[in-house]
Design an enzyme around this catalytic site. Sequence first.
Site, PDB file in Angstrom:
ATOM      1  CE  LYS A 259      -0.269  -0.394   4.945  1.00 34.35           C
ATOM      2  NZ  LYS A 259      -0.853   0.422   5.913  1.00 34.35           N
TER       3      LYS A 259
ATOM      4  NE  ARG B 117      -6.599   1.146  11.430  1.00 32.72           N
ATOM      5  CZ  ARG B 117      -5.412   0.897  10.925  1.00 32.72           C
ATOM      6  NH1 ARG B 117      -4.222   1.790  11.270  1.00 32.72           N
ATOM      7  NH2 ARG B 117      -4.946  -0.120  10.206  1.00 32.72           N
TER       8      ARG B 117
ATOM      9  CE1 TYR C 169      12.093  31.546   2.597  1.00 31.70           C
ATOM     10  CE2 TYR C 169      11.346  29.288   2.643  1.00 31.70           C
ATOM     11  CZ  TYR C 169      11.461  30.577   2.070  1.00 31.70           C
ATOM     12  OH  TYR C 169      11.272  30.605   0.534  1.00 31.70           O
TER      13      TYR C 169
ATOM     14  CG  MET D  17       7.854  23.457  -1.462  1.00 31.63           C
ATOM     15  SD  MET D  17       6.748  24.262  -2.379  1.00 31.63           S
ATOM     16  CE  MET D  17       5.588  25.031  -1.334  1.00 31.63           C
TER      17      MET D  17
HETATM   18  C1  LIG Z   1      -4.105  -4.352   7.729  1.00 31.23           C
HETATM   19  C2  LIG Z   1      -2.604  -4.347   7.752  1.00 31.23           C
HETATM   20  N1  LIG Z   1      -1.990  -5.368   7.484  1.00 31.23           N
HETATM   21  C3  LIG Z   1      -0.553  -5.519   7.540  1.00 31.23           C
HETATM   22  C4  LIG Z   1       0.179  -4.060   7.525  1.00 31.23           C
HETATM   23  C5  LIG Z   1       1.681  -4.013   7.462  1.00 31.23           C
HETATM   24  O1  LIG Z   1       2.190  -3.658   8.635  1.00 31.23           O
HETATM   25  P1  LIG Z   1       3.599  -3.397   8.928  1.00 31.23           P
HETATM   26  O2  LIG Z   1       4.281  -2.513   8.120  1.00 31.23           O
HETATM   27  O3  LIG Z   1       3.920  -2.991  10.203  1.00 31.23           O
HETATM   28  O4  LIG Z   1       4.299  -4.842   8.656  1.00 31.23           O
HETATM   29  C6  LIG Z   1      -0.525  -2.984   7.744  1.00 31.23           C
HETATM   30  C7  LIG Z   1       0.009  -1.566   7.580  1.00 31.23           C
HETATM   31  O5  LIG Z   1      -0.209  -0.787   8.479  1.00 31.23           O
HETATM   32  C8  LIG Z   1      -1.884  -3.043   7.789  1.00 31.23           C
HETATM   33  O6  LIG Z   1      -2.450  -1.712   7.684  1.00 31.23           O
END
Ligand SMILES: Cc1ncc(COP(=O)(O)O)c(C=O)c1O
Length: 392
Positions: A44, A142, A277, A325
């Site tokens: 992700k 969550r 700055y 920036m």
């Molecule tokens: C649902 C889920 N699984 C696995 C992971 C992987 O986590 P990590 O990077 O701590 O291994 C994440 C990341 O936050 C996650 O949201």
Amino acid sequence: MTETATVPTVPPRARAEIDLGALRANVRTLRARVGDAAVMAVVKADGYGHGAVPCARAAVEAGATWIGTALPEEALALRAAGLTQRVLCWLWVPGGPWRQAIEADIDMSLSGMWALREVTEAARAARRTARVQLKADTGLGRNGCQPGADWAELVAAALRAEAEGLVRVTGLWSHFACADEPGHPSIDAQLTRFREMVAYAEEQGVRPEVRHIANSPATLTLPETYFDLVRPGIAMYGLSPSPEVGTPADFGLRPVMTLSASLALVKRVPGGHGVSYGHHYVTPGDTTLGLVPLGYGDGVPRHASGAGPVLVDGKWRTAAGRVAMDQFVVDLGGDEPPVGSEAVLFGPGDRGEPTAEDWATACGTIVYEIVTRIGTRVPRVYVDDVNEDVRG
Ligand SMILES: Cc1ncc(COP(=O)(O)O)c(C=O)c1O
């Protein structure tokens, strides 16, 4: 006369070098650690800033059999790039796009009844069976379905949809809140709750292919959490989830990203000269300043002002004054490396450079944020480290 602008493929300003050999070696190290459990490579947020597609491919080459994403568009992009492995996608809002995901053979996580209703409608319209995984909130508070009546309702409805051929429940899963804090009491509590919720679903007739809860810290420190599959993200990129868990080297992991830039200017200035700055840094005496052409527009945290470490010409220097920036300044203490000299913000540490962990400490954050926020303005340069076989 017509002028044609040529843009170099890798502009010399700055680069994030991504060592895919290290990533593959990390995945193999993690696989060896978890025995028979499968590995889901979590890519992700553009592979935590490393590039989702190249990292997913490298992870698969090293034996990962699943890929994990948060967003449906991230999962669909993997399919568009030709990756055919199982992909689990876990962050949905009403509107999906469920049908596209079903047609792309993506496993979809469901945390509540609204999602099951939408996915079954889409499956009916597509005349396909949707692969779904039921997510339990075992204590993270969550995403995920609450235990008790909510879980019972979701399990029963999923089983009815399965009987109709609309869905196949491929997984039961959850996520830890504090696995990066060794000994935290919530870890055992979540594990117990997970076992109970899985047992309940299985008693009702769910036959999952995979049950899973382990992220990187659990994969590195808690074998009892492996079940059928582990979901490492940060560890795959060669970083430790937290200093309390250990260093990457403690687990045989090697950082994958090296962030560097070419000094855009080196100049002499007198003592008492304000820098950047707000003039939060004033030169203590005659010195030289080096201009690093990276800033918060590239993902270098503004919190690194006065604190972020950089290796220039064999010495650690510190961001002098504010990170702007596009650029920040380091005090070179009278040294005069040539303009264009390499400034390494972080990497594996082999050459004496700071690590992402050093940046996390300097900025009061976690390594996840340091690598993930490196933006699209910084080209990713993919390399394969020749030492891969030695480490693998
Ligand atoms: C649902 C889920 N699984 C696995 C992971 C992987 O986590 P990590 O990077 O701590 O291994 C994440 C990341 O936050 C996650 O949201």
